[in-house]
Design an enzyme around this catalytic site. Structure first.
Site, PDB file in Angstrom:
ATOM      1  N   GLU A 125      19.273 -40.468 -32.783  1.00 52.00           N
ATOM      2  CA  GLU A 125      17.893 -40.246 -32.079  1.00 52.00           C
ATOM      3  C   GLU A 125      17.491 -39.490 -32.593  1.00 52.00           C
ATOM      4  O   GLU A 125      15.803 -39.503 -32.785  1.00 52.00           O
ATOM      5  CB  GLU A 125      16.550 -41.079 -30.945  1.00 52.00           C
ATOM      6  CG  GLU A 125      17.281 -42.854 -31.192  1.00 52.00           C
ATOM      7  CD  GLU A 125      16.186 -43.433 -31.852  1.00 52.00           C
ATOM      8  OE1 GLU A 125      14.883 -43.194 -31.929  1.00 52.00           O
ATOM      9  OE2 GLU A 125      16.734 -44.675 -32.458  1.00 52.00           O
ATOM     10  N   LYS A 130      14.585 -36.139 -26.128  1.00 53.55           N
ATOM     11  CA  LYS A 130      15.783 -35.414 -27.169  1.00 53.55           C
ATOM     12  C   LYS A 130      16.126 -33.996 -26.710  1.00 53.55           C
ATOM     13  O   LYS A 130      16.827 -33.239 -26.683  1.00 53.55           O
ATOM     14  CB  LYS A 130      16.872 -36.763 -27.033  1.00 53.55           C
ATOM     15  CG  LYS A 130      17.197 -37.780 -26.038  1.00 53.55           C
ATOM     16  CD  LYS A 130      18.247 -37.253 -24.708  1.00 53.55           C
ATOM     17  CE  LYS A 130      18.703 -38.479 -24.043  1.00 53.55           C
ATOM     18  NZ  LYS A 130      18.989 -38.096 -23.266  1.00 53.55           N
ATOM     19  N   TYR A 152      10.982 -40.818 -27.082  1.00 53.49           N
ATOM     20  CA  TYR A 152      12.670 -40.380 -26.510  1.00 53.49           C
ATOM     21  C   TYR A 152      13.164 -39.903 -27.269  1.00 53.49           C
ATOM     22  O   TYR A 152      14.102 -38.304 -27.003  1.00 53.49           O
ATOM     23  CB  TYR A 152      13.285 -42.086 -26.715  1.00 53.49           C
ATOM     24  CG  TYR A 152      14.322 -41.230 -26.134  1.00 53.49           C
ATOM     25  CD1 TYR A 152      14.815 -41.565 -25.018  1.00 53.49           C
ATOM     26  CD2 TYR A 152      15.345 -41.268 -26.769  1.00 53.49           C
ATOM     27  CE1 TYR A 152      16.312 -41.352 -24.553  1.00 53.49           C
ATOM     28  CE2 TYR A 152      16.988 -41.424 -27.151  1.00 53.49           C
ATOM     29  CZ  TYR A 152      17.732 -41.363 -25.428  1.00 53.49           C
ATOM     30  OH  TYR A 152      18.835 -41.293 -25.886  1.00 53.49           O
ATOM     31  N   THR A 190      21.391 -37.473 -28.320  1.00 53.05           N
ATOM     32  CA  THR A 190      21.821 -38.329 -28.948  1.00 53.05           C
ATOM     33  C   THR A 190      21.249 -38.659 -30.916  1.00 53.05           C
ATOM     34  O   THR A 190      20.960 -38.016 -31.396  1.00 53.05           O
ATOM     35  CB  THR A 190      20.414 -39.609 -28.459  1.00 53.05           C
ATOM     36  OG1 THR A 190      20.464 -41.002 -29.197  1.00 53.05           O
ATOM     37  CG2 THR A 190      19.150 -38.515 -28.654  1.00 53.05           C
TER      38      THR A 190
HETATM   39  P1  NAP Z   1      20.819 -46.497 -19.010  1.00 58.67           P
HETATM   40  O1  NAP Z   1      21.637 -47.401 -19.050  1.00 58.67           O
HETATM   41  O2  NAP Z   1      20.051 -46.437 -19.945  1.00 58.67           O
HETATM   42  O3  NAP Z   1      21.392 -45.442 -18.335  1.00 58.67           O
HETATM   43  C1  NAP Z   1      20.376 -44.126 -17.420  1.00 58.67           C
HETATM   44  C2  NAP Z   1      20.226 -43.796 -16.103  1.00 58.67           C
HETATM   45  O4  NAP Z   1      19.308 -42.955 -15.893  1.00 58.67           O
HETATM   46  C3  NAP Z   1      20.352 -44.819 -15.539  1.00 58.67           C
HETATM   47  O5  NAP Z   1      20.990 -44.733 -14.589  1.00 58.67           O
HETATM   48  C4  NAP Z   1      19.129 -44.274 -14.243  1.00 58.67           C
HETATM   49  O6  NAP Z   1      18.966 -45.106 -13.121  1.00 58.67           O
HETATM   50  C5  NAP Z   1      18.825 -43.548 -14.618  1.00 58.67           C
HETATM   51  N1  NAP Z   1      17.366 -42.072 -14.511  1.00 58.67           N
HETATM   52  C6  NAP Z   1      16.559 -42.471 -15.385  1.00 58.67           C
HETATM   53  N2  NAP Z   1      15.646 -41.576 -14.831  1.00 58.67           N
HETATM   54  C7  NAP Z   1      15.693 -41.257 -14.305  1.00 58.67           C
HETATM   55  C8  NAP Z   1      14.768 -40.049 -13.362  1.00 58.67           C
HETATM   56  N3  NAP Z   1      13.887 -39.968 -12.872  1.00 58.67           N
HETATM   57  N4  NAP Z   1      16.288 -39.441 -12.293  1.00 58.67           N
HETATM   58  C9  NAP Z   1      17.620 -39.360 -12.054  1.00 58.67           C
HETATM   59  N5  NAP Z   1      18.310 -40.596 -13.298  1.00 58.67           N
HETATM   60  C10 NAP Z   1      17.570 -41.214 -14.106  1.00 58.67           C
HETATM   61  O7  NAP Z   1      21.266 -44.948 -20.659  1.00 58.67           O
HETATM   62  P2  NAP Z   1      23.480 -44.844 -20.911  1.00 58.67           P
HETATM   63  O8  NAP Z   1      23.125 -46.097 -21.892  1.00 58.67           O
HETATM   64  O9  NAP Z   1      23.473 -45.393 -19.806  1.00 58.67           O
HETATM   65  O10 NAP Z   1      23.261 -43.423 -21.554  1.00 58.67           O
HETATM   66  C11 NAP Z   1      23.367 -42.799 -20.666  1.00 58.67           C
HETATM   67  C12 NAP Z   1      23.315 -41.325 -21.364  1.00 58.67           C
HETATM   68  O11 NAP Z   1      23.425 -40.865 -22.897  1.00 58.67           O
HETATM   69  C13 NAP Z   1      21.055 -41.251 -21.346  1.00 58.67           C
HETATM   70  O12 NAP Z   1      20.624 -40.219 -21.480  1.00 58.67           O
HETATM   71  C14 NAP Z   1      20.968 -41.525 -22.666  1.00 58.67           C
HETATM   72  O13 NAP Z   1      19.893 -41.407 -23.105  1.00 58.67           O
HETATM   73  C15 NAP Z   1      22.176 -41.184 -23.438  1.00 58.67           C
HETATM   74  N6  NAP Z   1      22.249 -41.246 -24.798  1.00 58.67           N
HETATM   75  C16 NAP Z   1      23.143 -43.266 -25.117  1.00 58.67           C
HETATM   76  C17 NAP Z   1      23.538 -43.603 -25.666  1.00 58.67           C
HETATM   77  C18 NAP Z   1      23.273 -45.495 -25.976  1.00 58.67           C
HETATM   78  O14 NAP Z   1      23.962 -45.612 -27.283  1.00 58.67           O
HETATM   79  N7  NAP Z   1      24.763 -45.757 -24.958  1.00 58.67           N
HETATM   80  C19 NAP Z   1      23.551 -42.778 -27.286  1.00 58.67           C
HETATM   81  C20 NAP Z   1      23.175 -41.279 -27.668  1.00 58.67           C
HETATM   82  C21 NAP Z   1      22.601 -41.274 -26.181  1.00 58.67           C
HETATM   83  P3  NAP Z   1      18.482 -46.078 -12.384  1.00 58.67           P
HETATM   84  O15 NAP Z   1      18.801 -46.464 -11.609  1.00 58.67           O
HETATM   85  O16 NAP Z   1      17.448 -45.206 -11.428  1.00 58.67           O
HETATM   86  O17 NAP Z   1      16.989 -46.465 -13.835  1.00 58.67           O
HETATM   87  N1  GDD Z   2      15.743 -53.052 -28.092  1.00 61.84           N
HETATM   88  C1  GDD Z   2      15.375 -54.101 -28.611  1.00 61.84           C
HETATM   89  N2  GDD Z   2      14.800 -54.952 -27.879  1.00 61.84           N
HETATM   90  N3  GDD Z   2      15.313 -53.284 -30.102  1.00 61.84           N
HETATM   91  C2  GDD Z   2      15.246 -54.737 -31.231  1.00 61.84           C
HETATM   92  C3  GDD Z   2      14.500 -55.598 -31.331  1.00 61.84           C
HETATM   93  C4  GDD Z   2      14.675 -56.651 -30.119  1.00 61.84           C
HETATM   94  O1  GDD Z   2      14.293 -57.269 -29.136  1.00 61.84           O
HETATM   95  N4  GDD Z   2      14.904 -56.521 -32.177  1.00 61.84           N
HETATM   96  C5  GDD Z   2      14.832 -56.003 -33.169  1.00 61.84           C
HETATM   97  N5  GDD Z   2      15.659 -54.459 -32.603  1.00 61.84           N
HETATM   98  C6  GDD Z   2      15.925 -53.271 -32.665  1.00 61.84           C
HETATM   99  C7  GDD Z   2      15.134 -51.559 -32.886  1.00 61.84           C
HETATM  100  O2  GDD Z   2      13.927 -51.481 -33.950  1.00 61.84           O
HETATM  101  C8  GDD Z   2      16.063 -50.633 -33.465  1.00 61.84           C
HETATM  102  O3  GDD Z   2      15.789 -50.234 -34.701  1.00 61.84           O
HETATM  103  C9  GDD Z   2      17.418 -51.398 -33.311  1.00 61.84           C
HETATM  104  O4  GDD Z   2      17.106 -52.455 -32.818  1.00 61.84           O
HETATM  105  C10 GDD Z   2      18.478 -50.827 -31.882  1.00 61.84           C
HETATM  106  O5  GDD Z   2      17.505 -50.273 -30.821  1.00 61.84           O
HETATM  107  P1  GDD Z   2      17.977 -50.800 -29.200  1.00 61.84           P
HETATM  108  O6  GDD Z   2      19.331 -51.359 -29.181  1.00 61.84           O
HETATM  109  O7  GDD Z   2      17.146 -50.835 -28.323  1.00 61.84           O
HETATM  110  O8  GDD Z   2      18.673 -49.052 -29.208  1.00 61.84           O
HETATM  111  P2  GDD Z   2      17.927 -47.599 -30.381  1.00 61.84           P
HETATM  112  O9  GDD Z   2      18.912 -47.530 -31.054  1.00 61.84           O
HETATM  113  O10 GDD Z   2      16.386 -47.686 -30.412  1.00 61.84           O
HETATM  114  O11 GDD Z   2      18.400 -46.806 -29.063  1.00 61.84           O
HETATM  115  C11 GDD Z   2      19.513 -46.698 -28.316  1.00 61.84           C
HETATM  116  O12 GDD Z   2      20.483 -45.702 -28.891  1.00 61.84           O
HETATM  117  C12 GDD Z   2      20.088 -44.334 -28.694  1.00 61.84           C
HETATM  118  C13 GDD Z   2      21.223 -43.731 -30.103  1.00 61.84           C
HETATM  119  O13 GDD Z   2      21.095 -43.702 -31.222  1.00 61.84           O
HETATM  120  C14 GDD Z   2      19.506 -46.726 -27.158  1.00 61.84           C
HETATM  121  O14 GDD Z   2      20.619 -46.005 -26.204  1.00 61.84           O
HETATM  122  C15 GDD Z   2      19.213 -45.088 -27.299  1.00 61.84           C
HETATM  123  O15 GDD Z   2      18.806 -44.349 -26.119  1.00 61.84           O
HETATM  124  C16 GDD Z   2      20.416 -44.135 -27.816  1.00 61.84           C
HETATM  125  O16 GDD Z   2      19.613 -42.077 -27.688  1.00 61.84           O
END
Ligand code: NAP
Ligand code: GDD
Length: 345
Positions: free
Chosen positions: A128, A158, A154, A126
């Site tokens: 992050e 990662k 987190y 990620t």
């Molecule tokens: P998400 O919607 O939060 O899904 C996370 C998944 O992980 C859920 O299916 C959850 O299953 C599962 N999980 C949680 N704890 C677990 C455990 N102990 N054992 C097995 N599975 C478990 O995340 P996403 O947005 O699809 O992201 C997919 C991956 O990419 C994650 O690793 C995230 O950190 C990474 N990532 C995401 C983004 C983004 O912007 N979306 C960017 C960079 C990296 P449950 O149903 O059991 O909760």
């Molecule tokens: N969640 C959340 N809720 N974020 C908020 C809020 C709120 O009410 N208000 C402001 N924010 C700001 C957070 O402080 C952060 O700066 C930004 O919105 C994005 O927050 P998230 O949407 O929670 O995403 P993230 O950037 O912290 O993390 C996501 O992206 C990562 C990749 O850069 C997640 O999907 C991570 O799993 C992923 O790795």
């Protein structure tokens, strides 16, 4: 013979999109699902009946070995994680166990079934991990060689997953690749993430079900793409002859504030900002009603102020490019939430 793929995190946003993509490509798709009675199980069964679910947990290595034995995968996509940055400050040890050590557990499961030369592995790394602190190249963005400085439990977990994946590639010759993905969103994004929280609230405000939305930091910047585009990049990484690490991003960055303005504009509300800091509010310019407030509960102990990615390597080597742009993403999400919220009136 159809290829077999195992996806952890099958109930998450990316698991949904990736399962559809692999199914379209003719794969046998297996999904690891955790918990005795995971409430998301029924949704997967209903919407994606082609997915073969296997019970298991990233913290339970025996269950991961069993999943390898059942699925006999050619490709493993490790998407499972505690993925919410804010939540990771509240459950840092669980985050280390699942998001960090869980990666080691699944790599060891590959070794336990002798899959070092037959199983290709994708690790969901990620942006992050960069943390935003050494952002010193305006307009260029982070790439695969940029410095890491994670700013949350987190991000730290990662980073462990990232390096242990690279280490197993170098030590045991596993075809293991890390996708360093910048934020990607869409109609399957959890409502705990800021984009979906905003679009869901906007739809509910339009339908008279909610008066306003409460948010934290409006000034952080994110490089937001569409999840459907990003899972294509994951798949492409595992089709390369050699494993490697790639940034997937759009190359654009926007504030939360801009996301709010675009989302409200989709329902005909022009947002005006009044006040400062925690007293700042977003007003509907036509009615003077407050539709957005600041709630400090959503501030984080440490913030990633700016994320901007440089996807040049993925574009050149993988031939990958995002298709959905920022306004298109906001529109898609608001339209989905209007339809979903309209259905359940
Ligand atoms: P998400 O919607 O939060 O899904 C996370 C998944 O992980 C859920 O299916 C959850 O299953 C599962 N999980 C949680 N704890 C677990 C455990 N102990 N054992 C097995 N599975 C478990 O995340 P996403 O947005 O699809 O992201 C997919 C991956 O990419 C994650 O690793 C995230 O950190 C990474 N990532 C995401 C983004 C983004 O912007 N979306 C960017 C960079 C990296 P449950 O149903 O059991 O909760
Ligand atoms: N969640 C959340 N809720 N974020 C908020 C809020 C709120 O009410 N208000 C402001 N924010 C700001 C957070 O402080 C952060 O700066 C930004 O919105 C994005 O927050 P998230 O949407 O929670 O995403 P993230 O950037 O912290 O993390 C996501 O992206 C990562 C990749 O850069 C997640 O999907 C991570 O799993 C992923 O790795």
């Amino acid at each position: 013979m159809a290829k077999s793929a195992l996806i952890t995190g099958i109930t998450g946003q990316d698991g949904y999109h990736l399962a559809n993509l692999l199914n379209e490509k003719g794969y046998d798709v297996y999904g690891l699902i955790r918990g005795q009675q995971n409430p998301k199980r029924d949704r997967v069964i209903k919407e994606q009946p082609f997915v073969k679910l296997i019970e298991g947990d990233l913290t339970d290595q025996g269950s991961l070995i069993r999943a390898m034995q059942i699925a006999k995968p050619e490709e493993v996509y490790n998407l499972g994680a505690i993925s919410h940055v804010g939540h990771s400050f509240k459950s840092p040890q669980l985050t280390a166990d699942v998001t960090g050590k869980g990666v080691l557990n699944i790599l060891e499961a590959i070794r336990a079934v002798g899959g070092e030369k037959t199983i290709r592995f994708y690790q969901a790394s990620t942006s992050e991990m960069f943390g935003g602190l050494d952002y010193n190249r305006p307009g260029v963005g982070y790439d695969e060689n940029s410095l890491f400085h994670p700013r949350s439990p987190y991000g730290v977990a990662k980073l462990y997953g990232h390096w242990i994946t690279k280490n197993y590639r170098e030590s045991y010759g596993i075809h293991a690749s890390c996708g360093i993905l910048f934020n990607h969103e869409g109609d399957r994004r959890g409502v705990e993430f800021v984009t979906r929280k905003i679009t869901n609230a906007v739809a509910r405000i339009k339908l008279g079900k909610q008066t306003h939305v409460e948010l934290g930091n409006l000034d952080s910047k994110r490089d937001w793409g569409y999840a459907g585009d990003y899972v294509e990049g994951m798949w492409r990484m595992l089709q390369q002859d050699k494993p490697d690490d790639y940034v997937l991003a759009t190359g654009e960055t926007h504030t939360i504030r801009e996301f709010c303005e675009l989302a409200f504009a989709e329902i005909g509300i022009k947002l005006e900002w009044q006040g400062e800091d925690v007293n700042e509010v977003g007003i509907d310019a036509a009615t003077d009603k407050t539709v957005l407030k600041i709630n400090p509960d959503f501030f984080r102990p440490a913030e990633v102020d700016i994320l901007l990615g440089n996807p040049a390597k993925a574009e050149e080597v993988l031939g990958w490019k995002r298709k959905v742009d920022f306004p298109g993403l906001v529109k898609l999400m608001v339209e989905t939430d209007l339809a979903l919220e309209g259905e359940v009136i």
